[in-house]
Design a protein around this motif. Structure first.
Motif, PDB file in Angstrom:
ATOM      1  N   ASP A 135      61.993  35.099  -3.168  1.00 37.43           N
ATOM      2  CA  ASP A 135      61.021  36.156  -2.877  1.00 37.43           C
ATOM      3  C   ASP A 135      61.567  37.139  -1.845  1.00 37.43           C
ATOM      4  O   ASP A 135      61.233  38.320  -1.866  1.00 37.43           O
ATOM      5  CB  ASP A 135      59.702  35.559  -2.386  1.00 37.43           C
ATOM      6  CG  ASP A 135      59.077  34.616  -3.396  1.00 37.43           C
ATOM      7  OD1 ASP A 135      59.182  34.882  -4.618  1.00 37.43           O
ATOM      8  OD2 ASP A 135      58.472  33.609  -2.973  1.00 37.43           O
ATOM      9  N   HIS A 136      62.414  36.640  -0.945  1.00 37.58           N
ATOM     10  CA  HIS A 136      63.004  37.492   0.082  1.00 37.58           C
ATOM     11  C   HIS A 136      64.154  38.344  -0.464  1.00 37.58           C
ATOM     12  O   HIS A 136      64.554  39.315   0.179  1.00 37.58           O
ATOM     13  CB  HIS A 136      63.465  36.658   1.277  1.00 37.58           C
ATOM     14  CG  HIS A 136      62.327  36.181   2.110  1.00 37.58           C
ATOM     15  ND1 HIS A 136      61.769  36.936   3.105  1.00 37.58           N
ATOM     16  CD2 HIS A 136      61.621  35.013   2.064  1.00 37.58           C
ATOM     17  CE1 HIS A 136      60.770  36.272   3.659  1.00 37.58           C
ATOM     18  NE2 HIS A 136      60.658  35.102   3.042  1.00 37.58           N
ATOM     19  N   HIS A 148      61.189  29.717  -2.381  1.00 40.38           N
ATOM     20  CA  HIS A 148      60.641  30.914  -1.725  1.00 40.38           C
ATOM     21  C   HIS A 148      61.726  31.898  -1.292  1.00 40.38           C
ATOM     22  O   HIS A 148      61.471  33.096  -1.197  1.00 40.38           O
ATOM     23  CB  HIS A 148      59.782  30.489  -0.525  1.00 40.38           C
ATOM     24  CG  HIS A 148      59.277  31.614   0.307  1.00 40.38           C
ATOM     25  ND1 HIS A 148      58.363  32.532  -0.166  1.00 40.38           N
ATOM     26  CD2 HIS A 148      59.549  31.976   1.581  1.00 40.38           C
ATOM     27  CE1 HIS A 148      58.103  33.407   0.789  1.00 40.38           C
ATOM     28  NE2 HIS A 148      58.805  33.095   1.855  1.00 40.38           N
ATOM     29  N   THR A 151      58.693  40.369   0.956  1.00 41.49           N
ATOM     30  CA  THR A 151      58.687  39.594  -0.291  1.00 41.49           C
ATOM     31  C   THR A 151      57.884  40.272  -1.398  1.00 41.49           C
ATOM     32  O   THR A 151      57.314  39.592  -2.251  1.00 41.49           O
ATOM     33  CB  THR A 151      58.127  38.180  -0.039  1.00 41.49           C
ATOM     34  OG1 THR A 151      56.790  38.302   0.473  1.00 41.49           O
ATOM     35  CG2 THR A 151      58.992  37.389   0.921  1.00 41.49           C
ATOM     36  N   ASN A 211      55.575  36.197  -4.416  1.00 45.38           N
ATOM     37  CA  ASN A 211      55.367  35.248  -3.315  1.00 45.38           C
ATOM     38  C   ASN A 211      53.969  34.652  -3.397  1.00 45.38           C
ATOM     39  O   ASN A 211      52.998  35.268  -2.976  1.00 45.38           O
ATOM     40  CB  ASN A 211      55.568  35.971  -1.978  1.00 45.38           C
ATOM     41  CG  ASN A 211      55.389  35.062  -0.784  1.00 45.38           C
ATOM     42  OD1 ASN A 211      55.160  33.867  -0.923  1.00 45.38           O
ATOM     43  ND2 ASN A 211      55.498  35.640   0.389  1.00 45.38           N
TER      44      ASN A 211
END
Length: 140
Positions: free
Chosen positions: A92-93, A89, A50, A126
């Motif tokens: 972020d990946h 979230h 991330t 992140n």
């Protein structure tokens, strides 16, 4: 001349907000210790799913512009299938597909060969993980 390879890990605390963290001084310090005036390559790598690395201008607003562009490109909302962590979230990946987790840079005479306004930065969106590692490796 025999090439040598030296590597070191740097611990970085990015905090609880999205950030562009300038690594240029860390890179320069590492090269002063290991390059001994040689030419070669510096590889910078972050082993996180991330975070990413970029070479950009900092301090004149470009770092904030980069984060704003990433917010536009990768909104922090509920569209992401990857859903653990704070809301949004999953974006972020996806970040490392746009801001890769590695950069390889030229070293000339033991110094990083960057343009006048360029800096090496860690891009971390992140907010769930404020502790990052960055591996610096010199081959020269």
């Amino acid at each position: 001349m025999t090439n040598t390879f030296t590597t070191r890990t740097v611990d970085i605390t990015t905090g609880s907000t999205e950030t562009v963290y300038d690594l240029t001084d860390h890179c320069a310090h590492f090269l002063r210790e290991v390059a001994a005036g040689r030419d070669g390559l510096l590889n910078v790598f972050t082993p996180h799913a991330t975070a990413g690395l970029a070479v950009i201008e900092t301090g004149a607003g470009s770092d904030d512009d980069l984060l704003a562009a990433l917010r536009d490109l990768l909104p922090k909302d509920d569209r992401w299938r990857h859903r653990h962590g704070s809301p949004g979230h999953g974006r972020d990946h996806v970040l490392p597909a746009f801001v890769p987790p590695h950069a390889t840079l030229p070293v000339v005479g033991g110094e990083l060969e960057l343009g006048t306004w360029q800096s090496v930065v860690l891009v971390d969106t992140n907010v769930d993980n404020p502790h990052r590692k960055v591996r610096l490796s010199f081959l020269g």
